[in-house]
Design an enzyme around this catalytic site. Structure first.
Site, mmCIF file in Angstrom:
data_model
loop_
_atom_site.group_PDB
_atom_site.id
_atom_site.type_symbol
_atom_site.label_atom_id
_atom_site.label_comp_id
_atom_site.label_asym_id
_atom_site.label_seq_id
_atom_site.Cartn_x
_atom_site.Cartn_y
_atom_site.Cartn_z
ATOM 1 N N SER A 141 21.739 -43.078 3.367
ATOM 2 C CA SER A 141 22.805 -42.405 4.135
ATOM 3 C C SER A 141 24.027 -43.282 4.395
ATOM 4 C CB SER A 141 22.260 -41.880 5.471
ATOM 5 O OG SER A 141 21.662 -40.626 5.274
ATOM 6 N N TYR A 207 27.284 -36.432 8.543
ATOM 7 C CA TYR A 207 26.631 -35.790 9.680
ATOM 8 C C TYR A 207 27.556 -35.803 10.895
ATOM 9 C CZ TYR A 207 22.875 -37.295 6.567
ATOM 10 O OH TYR A 207 22.094 -37.547 5.467
ATOM 11 N N ARG A 250 18.262 -35.893 -5.804
ATOM 12 C CA ARG A 250 19.690 -35.603 -5.778
ATOM 13 C C ARG A 250 20.407 -36.881 -6.165
ATOM 14 N NH1 ARG A 250 21.684 -35.850 -0.633
ATOM 15 N NH2 ARG A 250 23.108 -37.444 -1.395
ATOM 16 N N ASP A 252 23.744 -39.133 -6.906
ATOM 17 C CA ASP A 252 25.149 -39.294 -6.524
ATOM 18 C C ASP A 252 25.928 -39.927 -7.670
ATOM 19 O OD1 ASP A 252 24.518 -38.254 -4.058
ATOM 20 O OD2 ASP A 252 24.243 -40.221 -3.120
ATOM 21 N N GLU A 265 23.272 -43.681 -7.308
ATOM 22 C CA GLU A 265 21.876 -43.751 -6.876
ATOM 23 C C GLU A 265 21.237 -42.373 -6.967
ATOM 24 O OE1 GLU A 265 21.216 -44.241 -2.580
ATOM 25 O OE2 GLU A 265 23.375 -43.964 -2.310
ATOM 26 N N ASN A 267 18.565 -39.976 -4.760
ATOM 27 C CA ASN A 267 17.912 -39.778 -3.464
ATOM 28 C C ASN A 267 16.655 -38.944 -3.691
ATOM 29 O OD1 ASN A 267 20.306 -40.631 -1.520
ATOM 30 N ND2 ASN A 267 21.168 -39.377 -3.155
#
Length: 305
Positions: A141, A207, A250, A252, A265, A267
């Site tokens: 994150s 977030y 997922r 990136d 990367e 995830n």
């Protein structure tokens, strides 16, 4: 899927992404129950896992350390309980940005040029010329991530990243579009364009509800040509396969102004609220959130039964 099978949704965890994980866990729990499945929530607060008696599958949505780095997977395998998502080795590889970078290079997956800086004796500057991106190798994150444009920013960025471990990953700064690509059972989902309203895609922009700050716009499918879309999806799938990720991930990706994709990367426990990125892409591919969660459970159970 057997509606009586007890599914324990593991959420929270002892790491820095606990609050985000609790949000994912609540969403997945409600989604599975909405599909008529026998699911219960388990708030994991330490590195011990206490499962309800008769648990037949753990749906893991603990992001970051412990949940995503292979440790929880090892514990669950020792217990003989099936779990969702990537296995022990692929989790460890994907979570460690230094190790995954080496895998990408070995498998010709396009990725930014990088340098590993040993900060065990104290933070120090890389040899790489500015601008660059400083990252702790084993956090998720965007924790501890800094885009460094000037020498004045460099040392404080290295010092901050070094708080998380002796090694610091420094990557060539690639200017362009921030993209992410979901992979579900080797099906590549539509590309999402991530457009932070300011700065880059850090914790505040991912977030905003955590700190009432930041924000991001998402475009799915991304406004890219057919050829560029395929290049991005091919790079993401190559990364997913090179790491040996099971079930889903997922990936990136940065897309430079010349249309070249660079994988950052993968995830293995991506955000799993209905508005998170993997579910957004899945919805664009025809999977509503409830059926998506059930499909991940079914695929995982088949993989580990």
């Amino acid at each position: 899927m057997d509606k009586q099978l007890l599914i324990a949704v593991l959420m929270g965890g002892p790491g820095s992404e606990r609050e985000v994980s609790l949000a994912s866990g609540k969403a997945v729990l409600e989604a599975l129950q909405g599909e008529g499945l026998n699911a219960v929530g388990v708030d994991v607060t330490t590195r011990e896992i206490n499962l309800p008696e008769g648990t037949g599958l753990c749906f893991n949505v603990i992001h970051g350390t412990f949940g995503e780095d292979g440790d929880m997977q090892q514990i669950l395998e020792d217990m003989g309980v099936p779990y969702t998502g990537a296995g022990i080795e692929s989790s460890r590889l994907a979570f460690d940005k230094v190790a995954s970078k080496a895998v990408f290079v070995d498998n010709n997956v396009p990725t930014p040029v990088s340098e590993i800086v040993d900060c065990s004796a104290g933070a120090k500057l890389p040899e790489m010329p500015l601008p660059y991106v400083v990252k702790p190798p084993r956090e998720g994150s965007s924790v501890g991530v800094h885009i460094v444009q000037t020498e004045e920013e460099a040392m404080s960025a290295m010092e901050d990243a070094a708080k998380y471990g002796d090694e610091v990953l420094v990557e060539q700064f690639v200017q362009g579009k921030e993209l992410t690509v979901g992979v579900l059972a080797d099906e590549v989902l539509p590309v999402i364009h991530i457009a932070p309203r300011s700065g880059f895609y850090d914790m505040n922009n991912k977030y905003p509800w955590l700190n009432n700050d930041g924000g991001t716009d998402y475009y799915c499918p991304a406004d890219l040509s057919e050829d560029i879309t395929k290049k991005v999806q091919d790079a993401a799938l190559a990364a997913h396969r090179a790491l040996g990720c099971e079930i889903y991930s997922r990936v990136d990706v940065l897309l430079d102004f010349d249309g070249n994709p660079y994988v950052l990367e993968a995830n293995t426990i991506p955000g799993m609220t209905a508005s998170s990125l993997l579910p957004k892409a899945a919805k664009a591919a025809g999977y509503e959130f409830g059926p998506l969660c059930q499909k991940i459970a079914e695929l995982s159970l088949a993989e580990r039964s």
